[in-house]
Design a protein around this motif. Structure first.
Motif, PDB file in Angstrom:
ATOM      1  N   GLU A   1      45.165 -32.825  24.274  1.00 18.02           N
ATOM      2  CA  GLU A   1      43.727 -32.566  24.165  1.00 18.02           C
ATOM      3  C   GLU A   1      43.435 -31.101  23.878  1.00 18.02           C
ATOM      4  OE1 GLU A   1      42.304 -33.872  27.920  1.00 18.02           O
ATOM      5  OE2 GLU A   1      42.192 -35.991  27.367  1.00 18.02           O
ATOM      6  N   CYS A   2      44.290 -30.211  24.360  1.00 17.46           N
ATOM      7  CA  CYS A   2      44.030 -28.777  24.258  1.00 17.46           C
ATOM      8  C   CYS A   2      44.810 -28.106  23.125  1.00 17.46           C
ATOM      9  CB  CYS A   2      44.329 -28.092  25.583  1.00 17.46           C
ATOM     10  SG  CYS A   2      43.211 -28.590  26.917  1.00 17.46           S
ATOM     11  N   GLY A   3      45.443 -28.890  22.274  1.00 20.38           N
ATOM     12  CA  GLY A   3      46.071 -28.326  21.089  1.00 20.38           C
ATOM     13  C   GLY A   3      47.473 -27.795  21.267  1.00 20.38           C
ATOM     14  N   VAL A   4      48.170 -28.210  22.334  1.00 17.66           N
ATOM     15  CA  VAL A   4      49.553 -27.786  22.542  1.00 17.66           C
ATOM     16  C   VAL A   4      50.455 -28.646  21.661  1.00 17.66           C
ATOM     17  CG1 VAL A   4      51.431 -27.543  24.205  1.00 17.66           C
ATOM     18  CG2 VAL A   4      49.069 -27.054  24.900  1.00 17.66           C
ATOM     19  N   THR A   5      51.237 -28.021  20.809  1.00 17.80           N
ATOM     20  CA  THR A   5      52.128 -28.749  19.909  1.00 17.80           C
ATOM     21  C   THR A   5      53.540 -28.803  20.492  1.00 17.80           C
ATOM     22  OG1 THR A   5      52.479 -26.681  18.686  1.00 17.80           O
ATOM     23  CG2 THR A   5      50.806 -28.215  17.837  1.00 17.80           C
ATOM     24  N   PRO A   6      54.329 -29.820  20.135  1.00 15.09           N
ATOM     25  CA  PRO A   6      55.652 -29.994  20.737  1.00 15.09           C
ATOM     26  C   PRO A   6      56.577 -28.798  20.595  1.00 15.09           C
ATOM     27  CG  PRO A   6      55.007 -31.989  19.561  1.00 15.09           C
ATOM     28  CD  PRO A   6      53.968 -30.955  19.245  1.00 15.09           C
ATOM     29  N   ASP A   7      56.458 -28.057  19.479  1.00 15.17           N
ATOM     30  CA  ASP A   7      57.350 -26.920  19.267  1.00 15.17           C
ATOM     31  C   ASP A   7      57.108 -25.790  20.263  1.00 15.17           C
ATOM     32  OD1 ASP A   7      54.854 -26.747  17.680  1.00 15.17           O
ATOM     33  OD2 ASP A   7      55.601 -24.755  17.166  1.00 15.17           O
ATOM     34  N   ARG A   8      56.031 -25.869  21.031  1.00 11.82           N
ATOM     35  CA  ARG A   8      55.729 -24.831  22.023  1.00 11.82           C
ATOM     36  C   ARG A   8      55.928 -25.338  23.454  1.00 11.82           C
ATOM     37  NH1 ARG A   8      50.194 -22.230  19.710  1.00 11.82           N
ATOM     38  NH2 ARG A   8      50.318 -20.993  21.616  1.00 11.82           N
ATOM     39  N   VAL A   9      56.587 -26.481  23.601  1.00 10.81           N
ATOM     40  CA  VAL A   9      56.844 -27.058  24.921  1.00 10.81           C
ATOM     41  C   VAL A   9      58.341 -26.955  25.205  1.00 10.81           C
ATOM     42  CG1 VAL A   9      56.691 -29.127  26.343  1.00 10.81           C
ATOM     43  CG2 VAL A   9      54.871 -28.613  24.692  1.00 10.81           C
ATOM     44  N   ILE A  10      58.712 -26.163  26.209  1.00 10.76           N
ATOM     45  CA  ILE A  10      60.133 -25.858  26.406  1.00 10.76           C
ATOM     46  C   ILE A  10      60.924 -27.052  26.926  1.00 10.76           C
ATOM     47  CG2 ILE A  10      59.664 -23.411  26.753  1.00 10.76           C
ATOM     48  CD1 ILE A  10      60.202 -23.825  29.760  1.00 10.76           C
ATOM     49  N   ASN A  11      60.263 -28.002  27.588  1.00 10.34           N
ATOM     50  CA  ASN A  11      61.042 -29.132  28.071  1.00 10.34           C
ATOM     51  C   ASN A  11      61.162 -30.266  27.059  1.00 10.34           C
ATOM     52  OD1 ASN A  11      58.304 -28.997  29.088  1.00 10.34           O
ATOM     53  ND2 ASN A  11      58.696 -30.734  30.410  1.00 10.34           N
ATOM     54  N   THR A  12      60.876 -29.968  25.782  1.00  9.26           N
ATOM     55  CA  THR A  12      61.329 -30.836  24.700  1.00  9.26           C
ATOM     56  C   THR A  12      62.760 -30.483  24.306  1.00  9.26           C
ATOM     57  OG1 THR A  12      60.481 -29.367  22.979  1.00  9.26           O
ATOM     58  CG2 THR A  12      58.992 -31.099  23.767  1.00  9.26           C
TER      59      THR A  12
ATOM     60  N   LEU B   1      43.764 -23.347  29.357  1.00  8.14           N
ATOM     61  CA  LEU B   1      44.872 -23.876  28.574  1.00  8.14           C
ATOM     62  C   LEU B   1      44.652 -23.594  27.091  1.00  8.14           C
ATOM     63  CD1 LEU B   1      47.483 -25.390  28.410  1.00  8.14           C
ATOM     64  CD2 LEU B   1      46.244 -27.537  28.754  1.00  8.14           C
ATOM     65  N   ARG B   2      43.429 -23.755  26.633  1.00  3.98           N
ATOM     66  CA  ARG B   2      43.125 -23.457  25.225  1.00  3.98           C
ATOM     67  C   ARG B   2      43.289 -21.971  24.929  1.00  3.98           C
ATOM     68  NH1 ARG B   2      39.183 -27.307  26.689  1.00  3.98           N
ATOM     69  NH2 ARG B   2      39.485 -29.297  25.593  1.00  3.98           N
ATOM     70  N   LEU B   3      42.933 -21.115  25.889  1.00  3.42           N
ATOM     71  CA  LEU B   3      43.123 -19.675  25.707  1.00  3.42           C
ATOM     72  C   LEU B   3      44.609 -19.347  25.592  1.00  3.42           C
ATOM     73  CD1 LEU B   3      42.095 -16.745  25.659  1.00  3.42           C
ATOM     74  CD2 LEU B   3      42.170 -16.771  28.168  1.00  3.42           C
ATOM     75  N   ALA B   4      45.426 -19.959  26.434  1.00  2.65           N
ATOM     76  CA  ALA B   4      46.861 -19.712  26.372  1.00  2.65           C
ATOM     77  C   ALA B   4      47.438 -20.151  25.027  1.00  2.65           C
ATOM     78  CB  ALA B   4      47.563 -20.431  27.520  1.00  2.65           C
ATOM     79  N   VAL B   5      46.915 -21.250  24.489  1.00  4.34           N
ATOM     80  CA  VAL B   5      47.339 -21.682  23.154  1.00  4.34           C
ATOM     81  C   VAL B   5      46.982 -20.623  22.127  1.00  4.34           C
ATOM     82  CG1 VAL B   5      46.949 -23.391  21.327  1.00  4.34           C
ATOM     83  CG2 VAL B   5      47.219 -24.143  23.699  1.00  4.34           C
ATOM     84  N   GLU B   6      45.752 -20.120  22.181  1.00  2.09           N
ATOM     85  CA  GLU B   6      45.293 -19.109  21.220  1.00  2.09           C
ATOM     86  C   GLU B   6      46.133 -17.830  21.299  1.00  2.09           C
ATOM     87  OE1 GLU B   6      41.200 -18.390  21.996  1.00  2.09           O
ATOM     88  OE2 GLU B   6      40.573 -20.456  21.583  1.00  2.09           O
ATOM     89  N   LEU B   7      46.606 -17.494  22.495  1.00  2.00           N
ATOM     90  CA  LEU B   7      47.353 -16.255  22.686  1.00  2.00           C
ATOM     91  C   LEU B   7      48.839 -16.404  22.368  1.00  2.00           C
ATOM     92  CD1 LEU B   7      45.633 -14.955  25.954  1.00  2.00           C
ATOM     93  CD2 LEU B   7      45.369 -14.064  23.635  1.00  2.00           C
ATOM     94  N   GLY B   8      49.246 -17.584  21.950  1.00  3.86           N
ATOM     95  CA  GLY B   8      50.621 -17.758  21.502  1.00  3.86           C
ATOM     96  C   GLY B   8      51.627 -18.079  22.585  1.00  3.86           C
TER      97      GLY B   8
END
Length: 327
Positions: A307-318, A273-280
């Motif tokens: 916990e893994c650094g996912v921010t709301p602007d990168r969550v499509i179901n917001t 999950l952290r890798l996916a965050v790093e890769l955008g």
């Protein structure tokens, strides 16, 4: 306290806690019985001690009814109340859920019940993503059954508006990376979750090609439970693949990486999950619910996302439904 609400809420909490299906059904059956009684009958039977004379009402369900009539919180509700987990700020931003199942495939409840439960949780939409035909063990939808389901959803949306059920599917990723449903039908759907359900131990190079082909497909919106792992009971190990290549393809094609909230999955694991965050990558925090109470498992996914650094602007179901469909 309304005894009908109390019975349904106990069933919801039992589902959320992963309790056995037979126990949940007992409370849902009791709720059906109570709903069919004439006004005042419940109170009269509580006073006379004759609730259990009714077919479908046992000792436990009668106790919940009696507590509710007396204005007490049923002990079942307090027993299954869980402490607040992290990720609550993110949870409050979710407008819907991109991955859910009904009794049209391997879920346990009708579409309406799933939709009403999602609405009652404060969502404005729910994507219905029953399985595709190859997954026969899950009663996957043939093309004809999927077409019939689209008509059912259209009728339901007319009744539940402004709440909206988004049409969708959890489509199997086949061995060569193609998808287990007709392309013309996939093009009609609002949300397509693509998941690997077979040959999970495929060699890493082949699995990587398979997954990259799927997430690059223009019909795919979400890559579901990417490693296929199970972390309870006997468990199941992760599938092996080049995560950088797969998540890189997700980022390139705008395919969301699912954060699967089911307690037995917790997929992807934290390092991926952290890798996916790093890769955008963008993400979809999903319940993968097969019963109404499981829709509330989104809290677990939000905690892991935070916990893994996912921010709301990168969550499509917001996003609201129209915003989601326009992305």
């Amino acid at each position: 306290m309304d005894p009908l609400w109390a019975l349904r809420q106990v069933a919801f909490q039992l589902e959320r806690a992963g309790e056995p299906t037979y126990r949940v059904r007992a409370f849902r059956k009791a709720a059906e019985v109570v709903a069919g009684l004439p006004d005042g009958e419940v109170e009269r039977r509580v006073a006379a001690g004759t609730l259990t004379d009714l077919p479908g009402i046992g000792k436990a369900t009668a106790g919940v009814i009696s507590d509710a009539v007396a204005g007490r919180e049923p002990t079942y509700l307090s027993r299954f109340r869980e402490p607040v987990v992290g990720g609550q700020a993110l949870r409050a931003l979710l407008k819907g859920d991109c991955h859910s199942h009904s009794d049209w495939s391997d879920g346990g409840s009708p579409i309406r019940e799933m939709a009403e439960a999602a609405r009652d949780l404060g969502h404005s939409w729910l994507a219905l993503t029953d399985h595709s035909p190859r997954l026969t063990v899950a009663n996957g939808l043939s093309a004809d059954r999927l077409l019939r389901q689209l008509d059912v959803v259209a009728e339901l949306n007319a009744e539940l508006a402004p709440f909206r059920v988004l049409t969708g599917i959890e489509v199997d990723i086949l061995d060569d990376g193609s998808l287990d449903q007709r392309p013309d039908l996939l093009a009609r759907l609002d949300v397509v979750v693509a998941s690997v359900h077979s040959k999970l131990r495929m060699a890493a190079p082949e699995m990587t090609r398979r997954m990259v082909a799927a997430v690059a497909n223009p019909h795919v919106d979400v890559l579901g439970h990417c490693t296929g792992r199970l972390v309870v009971g006997k468990g199941r190990p992760e599938s092996t693949f080049d995560a950088e290549a797969v998540f890189g393809a997700c980022a390139e094609h705008g395919t969301a990486v699912e954060i699967n909230s089911r307690p037995e999955r917790r997929d992807p694991p934290g390092r991926l999950l952290r890798l996916a965050v790093e890769l955008g990558c963008v993400f979809s925090i999903d319940s993968d619910a097969h019963a109404p109470g499981q829709l509330d498992w989104l809290s677990f996914g939000c905690e892991r996302a935070e916990e893994c650094g996912v921010t709301p602007d990168r969550v499509i179901n917001t996003l609201e439904a129209d915003e989601l469909l326009a992305r």
